[in-house]
Design a protein around this motif. Sequence first.
Motif, PDB file in Angstrom:
ATOM      1  N   ALA A 102       0.854  -1.192   0.000  1.00 21.22           N
ATOM      2  CA  ALA A 102       0.000   0.000   0.000  1.00 21.22           C
ATOM      3  C   ALA A 102       0.882   1.231   0.000  1.00 21.22           C
ATOM      4  O   ALA A 102       1.999   1.214   0.514  1.00 21.22           O
ATOM      5  N   THR A 115      -6.115   0.019  -7.042  1.00 25.15           N
ATOM      6  CA  THR A 115      -5.149  -1.064  -6.841  1.00 25.15           C
ATOM      7  C   THR A 115      -4.471  -1.337  -8.171  1.00 25.15           C
ATOM      8  O   THR A 115      -5.137  -1.463  -9.208  1.00 25.15           O
ATOM      9  N   GLY A 120      -0.788  -6.982  -5.754  1.00 27.86           N
ATOM     10  CA  GLY A 120      -1.266  -5.627  -5.970  1.00 27.86           C
ATOM     11  C   GLY A 120      -0.703  -4.613  -5.006  1.00 27.86           C
ATOM     12  O   GLY A 120      -0.268  -4.957  -3.894  1.00 27.86           O
ATOM     13  N   THR A 121      -0.702  -3.374  -5.431  1.00 31.46           N
ATOM     14  CA  THR A 121      -0.352  -2.228  -4.590  1.00 31.46           C
ATOM     15  C   THR A 121      -1.569  -1.316  -4.524  1.00 31.46           C
ATOM     16  O   THR A 121      -2.072  -0.890  -5.571  1.00 31.46           O
ATOM     17  N   ILE A 122      -2.031  -1.067  -3.313  1.00 34.38           N
ATOM     18  CA  ILE A 122      -3.171  -0.167  -3.131  1.00 34.38           C
ATOM     19  C   ILE A 122      -2.639   1.256  -3.033  1.00 34.38           C
ATOM     20  O   ILE A 122      -1.924   1.595  -2.100  1.00 34.38           O
ATOM     21  N   LYS A 166      -9.078  -8.341  -0.741  1.00 37.62           N
ATOM     22  CA  LYS A 166      -7.726  -7.848  -0.514  1.00 37.62           C
ATOM     23  C   LYS A 166      -6.658  -8.835  -0.988  1.00 37.62           C
ATOM     24  O   LYS A 166      -5.516  -8.773  -0.536  1.00 37.62           O
ATOM     25  N   SER A 213      -5.057 -11.099  -4.587  1.00 38.36           N
ATOM     26  CA  SER A 213      -4.936 -10.957  -6.029  1.00 38.36           C
ATOM     27  C   SER A 213      -5.796 -11.981  -6.749  1.00 38.36           C
ATOM     28  O   SER A 213      -6.468 -12.801  -6.135  1.00 38.36           O
TER      29      SER A 213
END
Lengths: 116, 117
Positions: A10, A87, A109-111, B41, B43
Amino acid sequence: KQEVTQIPAALSVPEGENLVLNCSFTDSAIYNLQWFRQDPGKGLTSLLLIQSSQREQTSGRLNASLDKSSGRSTLYIAASQPGDSATYLCAVRDSAGGTSYGKLTFGQGTILTVHP
Amino acid sequence: GAVVSQHPSRVICKSGTSVKIECRSLDFQATTMFWYRQFPKQSLMLMATSNEGSKATYEQGVEKDKFLINHASLTLSTLTVTSAHPEDSSFYICSAPPRGPSTDTQYFGPGTRLTVL
């Protein structure tokens, strides 16, 4: 088995900042790498696709680089805006298999939150 | 650009019922479609590859009898979650690469939110 990792998980930045998202993959024998954006509860929007023979791709304020030998890719976002909040997912398509429609392996993923 | 649709976008069902999710390529043909599952939350995890006119290929750990896939035409693949239970609650997304010279791109549907009570 291919594994894709994204760092950071994040990120929160003020509007206007330039930022870098990182993606690493364990098997360098990839066909291509793709960056996606996902808004909450929505599907995926493709941002940039880099072929294994390419080093980078650019689209507007976005620039993605690929270092296949080291198993890394970065997504650079210039002059970030609140609308960039989402995201960001990195996905690789392996070259193994010989099929034309290879499956994708995604990172977690990167929020990203860009606050005014 | 190419469009992939999914129906329904959201479904709530009771435990034990079966739910069918459709994935359609609206302006191109796709001999292959992919089904992904995404928990909150987390992938996307590939569940299976849907092949037009033949059996689907399932990823390790995915029960083929629970997640039935039918790819009956070049524009439609369906995923049926049989005897759904609360642990099947997830976001299901399909993708399809257009059939043709350019096979690099995959187009993703908007996803289906399944909630099993």
